[in-house]
Design a protein around this motif. Structure first.
Motif, PDB file in Angstrom:
ATOM      1  N   PHE A 183       0.856  -1.183   0.000  1.00 32.24           N
ATOM      2  CA  PHE A 183       0.000   0.000   0.000  1.00 32.24           C
ATOM      3  C   PHE A 183       0.897   1.240   0.000  1.00 32.24           C
ATOM      4  O   PHE A 183       2.079   1.158   0.333  1.00 32.24           O
ATOM      5  CB  PHE A 183      -0.955   0.012   1.199  1.00 32.24           C
ATOM      6  N   ARG A 204      -6.439   5.274   3.581  1.00 32.60           N
ATOM      7  CA  ARG A 204      -6.879   4.095   2.842  1.00 32.60           C
ATOM      8  C   ARG A 204      -7.988   3.359   3.588  1.00 32.60           C
ATOM      9  O   ARG A 204      -8.164   3.518   4.796  1.00 32.60           O
ATOM     10  CB  ARG A 204      -5.704   3.145   2.580  1.00 32.60           C
ATOM     11  N   GLU A 258      -9.657  -0.761   3.878  1.00 37.99           N
ATOM     12  CA  GLU A 258      -9.208  -2.130   3.654  1.00 37.99           C
ATOM     13  C   GLU A 258     -10.391  -3.084   3.743  1.00 37.99           C
ATOM     14  O   GLU A 258     -11.399  -2.808   4.395  1.00 37.99           O
ATOM     15  CB  GLU A 258      -8.112  -2.524   4.642  1.00 37.99           C
ATOM     16  N   HIS A 308      -7.434   0.014  -0.441  1.00 39.44           N
ATOM     17  CA  HIS A 308      -7.844   0.992  -1.441  1.00 39.44           C
ATOM     18  C   HIS A 308      -7.454   2.376  -0.944  1.00 39.44           C
ATOM     19  O   HIS A 308      -7.900   2.823   0.123  1.00 39.44           O
ATOM     20  CB  HIS A 308      -9.361   0.938  -1.665  1.00 39.44           C
ATOM     21  N   ALA A 309      -6.557   3.038  -1.670  1.00 40.90           N
ATOM     22  CA  ALA A 309      -6.137   4.393  -1.316  1.00 40.90           C
ATOM     23  C   ALA A 309      -6.483   5.324  -2.469  1.00 40.90           C
ATOM     24  O   ALA A 309      -6.199   5.025  -3.621  1.00 40.90           O
ATOM     25  CB  ALA A 309      -4.633   4.431  -1.046  1.00 40.90           C
ATOM     26  N   ASP A 343     -10.189   6.224   7.226  1.00 40.11           N
ATOM     27  CA  ASP A 343      -8.867   5.663   7.510  1.00 40.11           C
ATOM     28  C   ASP A 343      -8.783   5.221   8.972  1.00 40.11           C
ATOM     29  O   ASP A 343      -8.242   4.148   9.278  1.00 40.11           O
ATOM     30  CB  ASP A 343      -7.780   6.703   7.219  1.00 40.11           C
TER      31      ASP A 343
END
Length: 409
Positions: free
Chosen positions: A46, A62, A64, A77-78, A87
């Motif tokens: 990541f 991000r 997850e 996913h960022a 986050d």
């Protein structure tokens, strides 16, 4: 682009504890923007970047999602659209899910500050149960902050129990487990780490050999606390109080594993537990791929700790064998750590924590006496090869006899 300080740095500042490591999260930025500003990318899982000047880690905000078993079974996913709150919600505990900007304005959507004041370790969301490593992490935090009165919230302990029962703990790699275990053992109250693992049924999954010690009695004359598991926790507590290194603490945890194999009809005596426990110590060492120095000391302490306690009674020949086993001539530090583990074992008994341990100085003196034997005169007499080895052994035995007589006088 907005940058926030997150996690432990915020937690420890609010607790008034020194802040060592600082984690940063970046909201509203892309990888390209970070690179354009001179940040250097690290890792492939990541987007994490090193600051061009400070070298500190900055991670893009991000989310997850669970995609497989174990600690690594997640997809991330960022993007610039991920919010700070999104986050923070993927973090383990509420006290680790706070953020602050450069003006120290606090963002605390999951009430971490409230739990800090209540001294509670509480999970942020049900997603906590997706990562088995968090069982070990929470137990480690419990050990770290026990002195401040922190306990694990009942609902979090229940989630940890569900994780323990799910089989997910078995998916943890030896390396990840050892990293948490070794860090936990070096906390101020490492015995709390073991207590919490036991309370959520994780100990019987991760270290069934240690779990088996609870409920096993010992002779009350030598062990007023009676229970072998309770004794093990007390030894670990003493090791922390006396600032012992990791090698000694690991050996303290495993030294009595053989008592878990004693047939009930033989209780409370544990004949030859030093030898029966070696295969168990070896199994735990290998399971977590403990460093070589930890493995070696644990096995030696397991085998010889009763020799340490009976040091003043040992025959010079037995004392010499003990010194040889530790290779005190080339590795004096390992023998010193053995002595420390024996002393912690002696102190880890109810009401005997302050009792003196004369065996420690006696063993040190014996090692000095044996090491004091000069080899050069034997070489000058023409000894060589196996004959030289036997001659050195005879001289060391003579030195230990003289040492024992002087100590007894």
């Amino acid at each position: 682009m907005q940058i926030y300080k997150v996690g432990g740095a915020v937690r420890d500042r609010l607790l008034g504890k020194p802040v060592t490591d600082i984690d940063w999260v970046v909201v509203g930025a892309t990888t390209e923007e970070m690179l354009a500003k001179g940040y250097r990318p690290v890792g492939s899982d990541f987007p994490v970047f090193l600051h061009p000047k400070s070298g500190e880690e900055y991670a893009l905000a991000r989310t997850e999602r669970k995609s497989g078993r174990g600690y690594g079974g997640f997809t991330f996913h960022a993007s610039p659209e991920v919010t700070l709150e999104e986050d923070l919600i993927r973090r383990d505990l509420t006290i680790n899910a706070m953020a602050e900007d450069d003006q120290q304005n606090l963002t605390d959507p999951y009430h971490g500050q409230r739990d800090l004041e209540a001294r509670l370790l509480r999970h942020v969301s049900p997603a906590f149960a997706e990562d088995p490593l968090r069982v070990l992490r929470v137990a480690r935090f419990a050990a770290r902050y026990a002195g401040l009165g922190f306990t694990v919230a009942p609902e979090t302990l229940e989630l940890m129990r569900q994780l323990s029962d799910s089989g997910e703990l078995e998916a943890l790699t030896a390396e990840r487990s050892w990293k948490e275990i070794s860090r936990a053992l070096m906390e101020d109250q490492p015995q709390v780490f073991i207590e919490v693992l036991r309370a959520c049924d994780a100990l019987k999954v991760l270290m069934p050999e240690v779990d088996a010690l609870f409920g096993v009695p010992q002779p009350e004359a030598h062990h007023p606390e009676i229970d072998t598991g309770v004794h093990t926790l007390s030894v670990l507590e003493q090791a922390a109080l006396h600032k012992q290194p990791l090698t000694v603490r690991w050996a303290c945890l495993l030294h009595d594993l053989g008592k878990g194999l004693t047939p009930k009809e033989d209780w409370p005596r544990h004949i030859a537990h030093e030898h029966t426990g070696l295969k168990l110590i070896k199994a735990v060492n290998e399971r977590f791929k403990a460093p070589k120095d930890c493995q070696e000391l644990a096995l030696l302490v397991g085998q010889y700790h009763t020799h340490g306690h009976r040091a003043l009674e040992l025959k010079p020949s037995t004392l010499l064998e003990l010194l040889q086993s530790f290779d005190v001539y080339r590795r004096p530090q390992r023998f010193e750590e053995f002595i420390a583990a024996c002393e912690m074992d002696a102190r880890g008994r109810k009401g005997l924590e302050q009792r003196s341990y004369p065996q420690a100085d006696y063993l040190r003196g014996a090692a000095i006496a044996a090491r004091g034997v000069a080899v050069q005169p034997l070489l000058e007499k023409g000894f060589k090869g196996p004959e030289l080895g036997e001659a050195i052994k005879r001289e060391r035995l003579k030195a230990l006899k003289a040492y024992k007589e002087a100590a007894s006088a």
